[in-house]
Each structure stands twice: as structure tokens, then as C-alpha cells.
Design an enzyme around this catalytic site. Structure first.
Site, PDB file in Angstrom:
ATOM      1  N   ASP A   1      -8.556  -1.899   2.886  1.00  0.00           N
ATOM      2  CA  ASP A   1      -7.363  -2.271   2.132  1.00  0.00           C
ATOM      3  C   ASP A   1      -6.673  -3.293   3.023  1.00  0.00           C
ATOM      4  O   ASP A   1      -5.904  -2.931   3.903  1.00  0.00           O
ATOM      5  CB  ASP A   1      -6.499  -1.025   1.937  1.00  0.00           C
TER       6      ASP A   1
ATOM      7  N   CYS B   1      -7.197  -0.606   7.256  1.00  0.00           N
ATOM      8  CA  CYS B   1      -6.105  -1.203   6.487  1.00  0.00           C
ATOM      9  C   CYS B   1      -5.254  -2.119   7.369  1.00  0.00           C
ATOM     10  O   CYS B   1      -5.007  -1.804   8.534  1.00  0.00           O
ATOM     11  CB  CYS B   1      -5.222  -0.117   5.890  1.00  0.00           C
TER      12      CYS B   1
ATOM     13  N   TRP C   1      -4.963  -7.348   3.793  1.00  0.00           N
ATOM     14  CA  TRP C   1      -4.220  -8.458   3.197  1.00  0.00           C
ATOM     15  C   TRP C   1      -3.889  -9.519   4.211  1.00  0.00           C
ATOM     16  O   TRP C   1      -4.057  -9.293   5.395  1.00  0.00           O
ATOM     17  CB  TRP C   1      -2.941  -7.919   2.542  1.00  0.00           C
TER      18      TRP C   1
ATOM     19  N   SER D   1       0.869  -1.171   0.000  1.00  0.00           N
ATOM     20  CA  SER D   1       0.000   0.000   0.000  1.00  0.00           C
ATOM     21  C   SER D   1       0.908   1.224   0.000  1.00  0.00           C
ATOM     22  O   SER D   1       1.743   1.363   0.894  1.00  0.00           O
ATOM     23  CB  SER D   1      -0.859   0.014   1.268  1.00  0.00           C
TER      24      SER D   1
END
Ligand code: FAD
Length: 693
Positions: free
Chosen positions: A691, A646, A693, A453
Site C-alpha cells: 500500500d 506501506c 504512495w 490509508s
């Protein structure tokens, strides 16, 4: 009634228009070139190949096509494995196909004696992968229009037999939505599914086992549906690997790790994208923290003059290089170390097999730049390799590992072994010379760029892209091997070199930092940018709330940097609230001093809430800080604040989602179900963005 001239003209125009519509302009326009510009030729001259899958299958005598929608390579790998197994066990004539390489208007003419398999990953917020967008929009659209006019028929795909497997992650709300939606669309269009639509779950860490468990009953159903006969699977290579002793590795046409033809030529050329990285100079690099067991890197990547653009919230992909230590281990255990620089030509033995790297090349280049050699081992691959064991005892062990899930976990997965570590452990370092190199090209993933990011603002530094990355080093208790992240250790080595280390060698990994033909010399790294939907409101006066513990703070550094710049320029900036979490104030408080500067620019409009999990007697996480500030959060949401999360998808993002609904329920005196609905509608209105992961 007779038609007069005008009627005929009108009808003719309508007819031309209709044909143009249904063929999506195929006959009228030059075909879209998926790679753009010169790269089409650089990448194996894709342009000009037929986009008609049925024709392609007829021409090459295939009766089974395995389509894949893949972002990180796993779906592509599963597709290849299905194709391979279909051919070796059941005598199917299989081919693998990238969904973006074909058109789908003629699926209604798919022959009854053939089968289509779909291996589909779901990406991000339930989206198709980049290569599956067009297919998805076509098949899942409201009026699917087939070229044979099947649109009028309510079962236009009545002839299509298909098989489906999805790759998803249950920590995301839209779990496996891609395979679910495609399956529903195909069923609605009358296609006949064979076996169940399988779902693999990366969130639970069971993807591989889910795949293995799904495919056996699927094959059994397919045997019935297509009247197949199972035979003893014998390994047949997919690729022909020819050694070229007459050639020298230094010859101009030999690829030594260059990603495509464009890079083989003297100077690289844009446009830069997922097929064509830009070899970017690293302008600056530092460690934002460094403790006994963890380091975190901050890097500034210079993209000036490359034509690469980004907007705040986008991702940058880093193309990794495998560590020298692992490349050596791999080549040694295969008995290839002495001829690592031998030139090899690799081609598909079948016209539909795509070689996943450019050729001619060398063993060293393939292993260093193109294969994911350090990743966890697949159990099915162990079964495949068993036949090539150096002796019968090892073979028996390999067969047992391949067929017994628990044993495999105990011996391989739980010990964090990569493939070369497994082979050398079993053979006590004796080589395994009889494994065909093709088996590795088929059985290992193509190396994948890793995404980061972007932690800078494009409004502040449009030509320099920041990365904030924690160097991966995973030690499992009891496991003999510490897993060292491929890309993050490569970046750490680059940082060490930039700071004068003569032979940077993080953890003895010894990377080839100057790249193929020294093209990366002077601290360069291959990158491309991927645009995301993770975006600030276009009006900076709107309030925002950001939740980003650990490296999850990366994009928020960019967000705050941007809003501080707006404030400095005299613009009105809304409340900017950041929840950050780390272990200790003195240890891993990312950008601690920069936040003070932003505070000067934004004044009281910037509020930073920090949770330290190891500083006090009690563990404090961002969720605790959110609870403490529930009233402020609710008030800002009522002013239509944008809410961003995030970082860790597995736990944090999910908990924050649940917590936000609880906060809304408590603060507004609503039932939880109603508050959950509010959160869902925030998501669909893009007021809640993730966002993760
Ligand atoms: P890898 O080599 O890929 O290993 C990663 C992990 O896989 C290991 O830690 C281990 O858990 C497991 N593993 C690997 N090999 C084995 C083995 N043989 N046995 C068992 N387990 C194994 N990261 C950041 O630090 N900052 C960011 O801003 C950031 N943003 C991201 C944004 C997106 C959209 C995505 C998808 C990811 C982001 N990441 C970010 C994560 C990043 O992409 C990488 O995954 C991460 O840096 C690790 O890469 P690596 O190559 O160093 O590790």
C-alpha cells in the site's frame, strides 16, 4: 435435411442466447447506471445517454475521440489537452471520453477515417484505473467478441487507427502495464497504431516532459496517416462562461461548492462514493506529534448512519477545499476578486465537452472547491496563456518559458510556483484580465480527493474511521514559496477549530471551514471510502510481517488493533511483527503508548522493531532492522506469513522488496535469482502486499 419443430425451437433459443451473450444483455436489460440511484440525475443526467461511441461520433461530427483511464485526474487532463490541441492545431473534430461511459463491442466497425486516442494511467499493482476496468477486461480478455462477428477474423480491428500514451511510475514493478497491455491487445487485434506508444514516468518526476516529448512525433505521424494540415493554433474556448448579474448567489439553484444536486437539496443522500461524498462529522482530532517543522494528525471520522462501510486496510478519500489565501490570490490576479460571487452559467460549446463542476455557480465556488489551483504549473499551459499576457514583455517571457524546458524549470518548477503565483510574479501583481475563464477550466486539473490509508480496524470501530496524516509543508532551499499541502492543512485547520481556535489559520491559509451554505459547520469533512486489496489474512492465526515507516504505519495500526481484539476475544492469533521507523523516539514515534496496550493483549505474539534515523550517531532505517532480524523473517515466511509494506513508493518499498529477496537467499542458501522468483510468486499469491504512495 429438413428441420423439425424441435430443431427450430432449439436453434431459436441458441440464437437468442448468442445475441444476448455478444451484446452483453444491452438489448435486454436496462443500462447499468454508473452512479447508482438518484445520483445519475444529480450528476447531469448521465443515464439514458448512448453508450455507442461510433454513433456518438457520427452524430456530433467527430473524427477523433480521446479516451481516458484516469484515477487522480492527470490522464483526464492530458486527454483534454490532446483533444484541444488536435482541434486547434490540426483541425481535427475531437471529443474526450471517459472509458466507463461507452461499450466496446463495436470497435470493429470504427471508421477508417477517424482516430481513437487512449490516455491510460496504471494504478497500484499494474491495475487499470477504476473507470477503465471494464474496457480493460474486454480488450485484454482471452476471447474478445465484437458485435459484427469480428471474433472469427484474426484482425477484427484492422480499421482502427489509434494513438496511445500511458501514465505510470517506474518505482512500481508493473510500470505502465496498462498502456503496454492495451497496446499489445490492440496490435494483436490488428489495429494500426500511429506513432509510438508513449510512457510518462511519475516516479522520475518527468511525466509532463515525457508527455510533451511524446506528442510532437505522434502529431507528425498522425498528420501523415490522416492527411492533416497543421495551422497556426488559435485559442478557442471549450466552455461558454456566462455571467448572470440578474441572479443572486443565494438562490436555491446556485451551486456554492456543493459537489452535486443531491447536496444542493436540503439533506444529503447516499449511496456515498467517488461521485458523491458524505459530509462526515469529525468525532475527534489531535496531533500525534508536533515539532518545529512537522505535525501529524490523527482524526476519527464518524460514518455512523451514512451506510458507509469499510474493512481494515481500505482507504478513505478526503475532498479538499482550497486555502482562502490562494483563492484570493487567484481571483485577484485574474481581476475577478470584485465579482467573485457573481453567478455564472458554464456550458460546453460543443455537446461532447463535459463541464467538470455543476452550474450555475460562482467564480469563488469554482476556484475554492473544484480547481486544483495550487498544483505545479504545466509548461504547455504557460504557452497557452502567453497570448493573454498584459503586455509584450511579459508575453515574450511566457513564450520563452513555454518553449524552453530548462528555462521553465529554472523560473517556475524549481521555485514551486503555482499558477497564480507565477502570473502575479510576472506582472508584479497587476491583473491579467483578458484570460478567458474557460482556459482555466480546461488547463487546470479538477480538484482531486486525497486518499488516506485507514488507521483503524473495522472489527473494532466499524462506524469510526481513523486517519493518520502528516501535514505537508515543503520548503525547497532557495525557493521563495513554501508549498503547503492543500488537504493536510485543511485538516489541520479543522483540528484547530475543534480545539477551540476562534479563527483557525494554519500558516495564514484561512480555510472556509463551514463549507458551502455552512453545510460543513460543526467540524465536518466530505469523504468517501475506497475499498482496497490490502487485507489481513482471514485466519488470524496466520503470522504477519508489516513494514511501515512514518505514516506508512497507518494501516498497520488498524491491523494490530484488529489482532489485539481477536486475542482479547480469546482467539488464537499468529505472530504479528511490525517494523516501524521514525526520526527520534521523543519526536515522531507514532502511537508509542498504544503499542504497549496491544502488547498486553497479544503478549509475545506482538513484536515491534523500531528504527530511529536521528537518535544515534548512525542513521538506522527499517531496512537495517529487517537485516538484524533476518532469521526471524525467514522463519515466519516459511510458515507462510503474510508480508506487508506501506508508505513511500519511491525508495523504501522498492528497497524492502530487494532486501527481502536478499534475506531469503542468504537464509536459505539460494541464488539471488531464485529468491527474487520466490518474492515474485509471493506477490502473485497475495502473500506480499503493498500500500504505497
Ligand atoms: P498537496 O497539495 O497535494 O501537495 C502534495 C505535494 O505535492 C507537496 O508536498 C509537494 O511535494 C507537491 N506540490 C504541490 N504543489 C506544488 C507546487 N506548486 N510546486 C511544487 N510542488 C508542489 N498520506 C498520509 O499522510 N497518511 C496516509 O495514511 C496516506 N495514505 C495514502 C494512501 C494512498 C493510496 C495514497 C495514494 C496516498 C496516501 N497518502 C497518505 C498521501 C495523501 O493522499 C496526500 O497526498 C498527502 O496528504 C498530501 O496531500 P495535500 O493535499 O496536503 O498536499
Amino acid at each position: 435435411a429438413q428441420l423439425d419443430t424441435l430443431d427450430i425451437v432449439v436453434l431459436a433459443v441458441l440464437l437468442v442466447g448468442t445475441v444476448a451473450y455478444f451484446t452483453k444483455g444491452t438489448y435486454w436489460a436496462k443500462q447499468a447506471d454508473p452512479y447508482g440511484g438518484s445520483l445519475a440525475h444529480a450528476n447531469g443526467a448521465k443515464a439514458g445517454k448512448s453508450r455507442n461511441i461510433i454513433e456518438k461520433m457520427e452524430e456530433s461530427g467527430k473524427n477523433c475521440v480521446v479516451f481516458y483511464g484516469s484515477q487522480t485526474g492527470t490522464a483526464e487532463d492530458y486527454a483534454s489537452r490532446l483533444a484541444k490541441e488536435g482541434s486547434s492545431r490540426f483541425g481535427l473534430k475531437t471529443m474526450v471520453a471517459d472509458l466507463e461511459d461507452y461499450d466496446y463491442e463495436n470497435l470493429d466497425t470504427f471508421p477508417e477515417d477517424k482516430v481513437a486516442m487512449f490516455v491510460l494511467a496504471t494504478y497500484g499493482e499494474g491495475e487499470p484505473t477504476d473507470n477503465a476496468v471494464e474496457f480493460y477486461e474486454f480488450i485484454h480478455g482471452d476471447d474478445v467478441a465484437f458485435s459484427e462477428g469480428g471474433g472469427a477474423d484474426d484482425k477484427p480491428l484492422g480499421n482502427l487507427k489509434y494513438v496511445a500514451f500511458g501514465l505510470g511510475n517506474n518505482t512500481y514493478e508493473h510500470y505502465n502495464s496498462m498502456v503496454r497491455n492495451v497496446n499489445a491487445s490492440l496490435e494483436k487485434l490488428g489495429a494500426q497504431r500511429v506513432g509510438e506508444a508513449g510512457e510518462g514516468d511519475d516516479g522520475a518526476g518527468t511525466m509532463e516532459e515525457d508527455f510533451l516529448a511524446w506528442k510532437e512525433p505522434m502529431w507528425a505521424a498522425l498528420v501523415k496517416a490522416m492527411d492533416l494540415e497543421e495551422r497556426e493554433a488559435v485559442y478557442e474556448p471549450v466552455f461558454d462562461v456566462v455571467e448572470r448579474p440578474e441572479m443572486d448567489a443565494e438562490e436555491d439553484e446556485v451551486y456554492l461548492g456543493e459537489p452535486n444536486k443531491n447536496h444542493l437539496n436540503a439533506s444529503q443522500k447516499g449511496p456515498y462514493n467517488a461521485h458523491n461524498p458524505y459530509i462526515a462529522p469529525i468525532a475527534e482530532s489531535k496531533e500525534v506529534f508536533n515539532t518545529n517543522d512537522r505535525n501529524c494528525l490523527h482524526m476519527e471520522i464518524d460514518v455512523s448512519g451514512s451506510g458507509i462501510t469499510y474493512t481494515t486496510g481500505d482507504h478513505i478519500a478526503v475532498w479538499p477545499t482550497n486555502a482562502g489565501k490562494e483563492v484570493d490570490r487567484f481571483l485577484t490576479v485574474l481581476g475577478l476578486a470584485d465579482k467573485r460571487h457573481m453567478v455564472i452559467s458554464v456550458k460546453g460549446l460543443d455537446p461532447t465537452a463535459k463541464v467538470p463542476f455543476p452550474s450555475p455557480t460562482t467564480y469563488d465556488a469554482v476556484v475554492r472547491y473544484h480547481m486544483e489551483i495550487c498544483a505545479p504549473v504545466s509548461r504547455q499551459f504557460v504557452s497557452t496563456l502567453a497570448a493573454f499576457s498584459p503586455n509584450e514583455t511579459i508575453k515574450a517571457e511566457m513564450v520563452k518559458m513555454g518553449s524552453d524546458k530548462d528555462y521553465f524549470h529554472e523560473k517556475v518548477a524549481n521555485n514551486n510556483l503555482n499558477i497564480a503565483q507565477l502570473l502575479e510574479t510576472l506582472s508584479e501583481r497587476a491583473p491579467w484580465p483578458s484570460i478567458p475563464f474557460s482556459a482555466f477550466i480546461e488547463g487546470l486539473h479538477k480538484i482531486q480527493p486525497r486518499y488516506y490509508s485507514i488507521s483503524s480496524s473495522s472489527a473494532v470501530q466499524k462506524d469510526k474511521i481513523s486517519i493518520t496524516a502528516v501535514v505537508e509543508s515543503l520548503a525547497k532551499p532557495g525557493a521563495p514559496h513554501i508549498v503547503k499541502g492543500v488537504t493536510t492543512n485543511y485538516l489541520l485547520a479543522l483540528k484547530q477549530k475543534q480545539h477551540g481556535a476562534p479563527e483557525p489559520d494554519p500558516h495564514g491559509l484561512n480555510y472556509a471551514l463551514t463549507g458551502p451554505r455552512n453545510k460543513y459547520d460543526g467540524i465536518h469533512v466530505p469523504v468517501h471510502v475506497r475499498h482496497s486489496n490490502f487485507k489481513l489474512p482471514s485466519d488470524p492465526s496466520k503470522p504477519i510481517i508489516m513494514v511501515g515507516p512514518g505514516t506508512g504505519v497507518a494501516p498497520f495500526r488498524g491491523f494490530v488493533q484488529e489482532r489485539a481484539a481477536h486475542a482479547r476475544a480469546g482467539e488464537k492469533v499468529g505472530k504479528t511483527v511490525l517494523f516501524f521507523g521514525c526520526r527520534r523516539k521523543s519526536e515522531d514515534f507514532l502511537y508509542e503508548h498504544e503499542w504497549d496496550q496491544y502488547k498486553k493483549d497479544l503478549g509475545d505474539n506482538f513484536v515491534l522493531h523500531v528504527a530511529f534515523s536521528r537518535d544515534g550517531p548512525k542513521k538506522v532505517y527499517v531496512q537495517h532492522k529487517m537485516k538484524e532480524n533476518a532469521a526471524e523473517i525467514n522463519e515466519l515466511l516459511q510458515q507462510k506469513a503474510y508480508f506487508y509494506v506501506c508508505g513511500d513508493a519511491a525508495n523504501m518499498a522498492r528497497e524492502v522488496n530487494t532486501l527481502l529477496a536478499q534475506i531469503i537467499a542468504e537464509q536459505r542458501g539460494l541464488p539471488e535469482s531464485k529468491a527474487e522468483e520466490i518474492v515474485r510468486s509471493m506477490r502473485s499469491a497475495n502473500q506480499y502486499q503493498e500500500d504505497v504512495w
